[in-house]
Scaffold this motif. Structure first.
Motif, PDB file in Angstrom:
ATOM      1  N   UNK A   1       0.148  43.313  10.280  1.00  0.00           N
ATOM      2  CA  UNK A   1      -0.209  43.360  11.697  1.00  0.00           C
ATOM      3  C   UNK A   1      -1.589  44.015  11.844  1.00  0.00           C
ATOM      4  N   UNK A   2      -2.386  43.428  12.729  1.00  0.00           N
ATOM      5  CA  UNK A   2      -3.731  43.985  12.938  1.00  0.00           C
ATOM      6  C   UNK A   2      -3.684  45.287  13.726  1.00  0.00           C
ATOM      7  N   UNK A   3      -2.690  45.421  14.584  1.00  0.00           N
ATOM      8  CA  UNK A   3      -2.566  46.632  15.398  1.00  0.00           C
ATOM      9  C   UNK A   3      -1.207  47.278  15.138  1.00  0.00           C
ATOM     10  N   UNK A   4      -1.248  48.520  14.696  1.00  0.00           N
ATOM     11  CA  UNK A   4      -0.029  49.302  14.458  1.00  0.00           C
ATOM     12  C   UNK A   4      -0.190  50.633  15.174  1.00  0.00           C
TER      13      UNK A   4
ATOM     14  N   UNK B   1       3.983  47.197  16.615  1.00  0.00           N
ATOM     15  CA  UNK B   1       3.016  46.374  15.886  1.00  0.00           C
ATOM     16  C   UNK B   1       2.769  45.051  16.611  1.00  0.00           C
ATOM     17  N   UNK B   2       1.507  44.687  16.772  1.00  0.00           N
ATOM     18  CA  UNK B   2       1.129  43.441  17.434  1.00  0.00           C
ATOM     19  C   UNK B   2       0.063  42.721  16.610  1.00  0.00           C
ATOM     20  N   UNK B   3      -0.236  41.500  17.028  1.00  0.00           N
ATOM     21  CA  UNK B   3      -1.208  40.639  16.350  1.00  0.00           C
ATOM     22  C   UNK B   3      -0.808  40.388  14.897  1.00  0.00           C
ATOM     23  N   UNK B   4       0.288  39.642  14.724  1.00  0.00           N
ATOM     24  CA  UNK B   4       0.776  39.383  13.368  1.00  0.00           C
ATOM     25  C   UNK B   4      -0.236  38.610  12.524  1.00  0.00           C
TER      26      UNK B   4
END
Length: 277
Positions: free
Chosen positions: A196-199, A267-270
C-alpha cells in the motif's frame, strides 16, 4: 528472544483459547477516550466501503470493536484457516446465514478488485509472512478500497510478561516470544508498505481491568507462550502457580489491571502486481 512464528492451527483446533481471550476483552477492556474515538472512526470508514472481507475472522467477535462482522451485516464475507472457528459462528447465527469461507490469508480465493474494504483484526501475526497476506489484501481490494489491520504493542501487558519471564526462569522452562512480535505495533507498518502506498498508524491504549488474580490466570493459560514453556501439564500447573505468586506480590488480593495497547493500521492505494505464493 528472537522472533518466532507459531503455527496457529493446533491452538485453534478448539474454540476455547480464542473464546477465552475474546471474552476477556469484551468484559474487561477499558480504553481511553482517544481510543474509543479511533475505533468509531475506523469502523465508519470500513462500513462505508462495501463489500467487506474479514480476513481471519476467528469466532466472528473481534478483540477490538473495529469494523462490522459477519454477524452484523450481510455484506461481510468472513474467512479463517480454522474450520472450527467458522463452525462456531455458523452455529451461533440467529438470522440469515453468514457468508463464511475457509481460506489461507496468504492465498485468498477471490478475484482482483472485488472488495471495498478488508480487515485483519489481531491476526496477521498468525501468518508466517504478513507481507504475503498484505499483498493478497491489496490484490482483492478496489483501487479506492481500504485495508485495516489491528495488533498489539510489543510491550503490551508488561505486568504479566515480566511475571511470566521470571517464573519460567525460576522453573527452567522455555522462553518463547509472543505471537504478536511477528506483526506488532512498532514494526507492523513496515510490512504493509510494500502493498500500500499509504499506511497510517494510530495508537490505542487501555487496561484489562481484571477483578483479581484468578481471572488473569484464566487468560494467561490460553496464551501460546504459556503452553510452550513446558510440555508436561504438571509443569504448566507449577508455572501458573508461580506466576500467581509473583502477581499476588504486586497486586495483593484486589484488582489486577494489565496495561494494554497497540496500533490500528489504515492502508489505502493498493499496489498491484505481487506474485502469489
Amino acid at each position: 528472544m528472537t522472533e518466532q512464528f507459531i503455527d496457529p492451527r493446533p491452538l485453534y483446533a478448539t474454540e476455547h483459547p480464542l473464546s477465552t481471550r475474546v471474552g476477556v476483552f469484551s468484559r474487561h477492556l477499558v480504553v481511553d477516550a482517544a481510543s474509543q474515538s479511533l475505533f468509531h472512526r475506523i469502523t465508519e470508514e470500513i462500513a462505508r466501503c462495501s463489500p467487506i472481507l474479514d480476513i481471519g475472522c476467528g469466532l466472528g467477535v473481534p478483540l477490538l470493536p473495529v469494523g462490522p462482522t459477519v454477524i452484523d451485516r450481510q455484506d461481510v464475507v468472513g474467512g479463517d484457516l480454522s474450520l472450527r472457528q467458522l463452525q462456531s459462528i455458523a452455529g451461533r447465527a440467529s438470522g440469515p446465514a453468514p457468508c463464511l469461507l475457509q481460506f489461507d490469508a496468504a492465498r485468498l480465493p477471490f478475484k482482483e478488485r472485488c472488495f471495498g474494504s478488508a480487515v485483519a483484526r489481531h491476526m496477521l501475526y498468525h501468518v508466517a509472512d504478513p507481507r504475503l497476506a498484505a499483498a493478497e489484501a491489496a490484490r482483492v481490494l478496489r483501487d479506492d478500497g481500504v485495508f485495516v489491520a489491528t495488533t498489539n504493542s510489543s510491550n503490551s501487558r508488561p505486568e504479566l510478561q515480566s511475571a511470566h519471564r521470571q517464573a519460567v526462569t525460576d522453573l527452567g522452562g522455555r522462553l518463547v516470544e509472543r505471537m504478536s512480535t511477528v506483526f506488532d505495533a512498532e514494526a507492523g507498518g513496515e510490512k504493509l508498505l510494500g502493498s500500500f502506498r499509504r499506511v497510517n498508524a494510530a495508537s490505542w491504549s487501555g487496561v484489562l481491568a481484571f477483578p483479581g488474580i484468578d481471572e488473569v490466570l484464566d487468560y494467561y493459560r490460553s496464551a501460546a507462550y504459556f503452553k510452550l514453556a513446558f510440555d508436561d501439564a504438571a509443569d504448566r500447573a507449577r508455572l501458573a502457580e508461580r506466576v500467581a505468586e509473583i502477581l499476588c506480590s504486586r497486586f495483593g488480593s484486589g484488582p489486577a489491571p494489565l496495561t494494554v495497547g497497540g496500533a490500528v493500521f489504515s492502508c489505502t492505494e493498493p499496489i498491484r502486481g505481487h506474485a502469489r505464493g
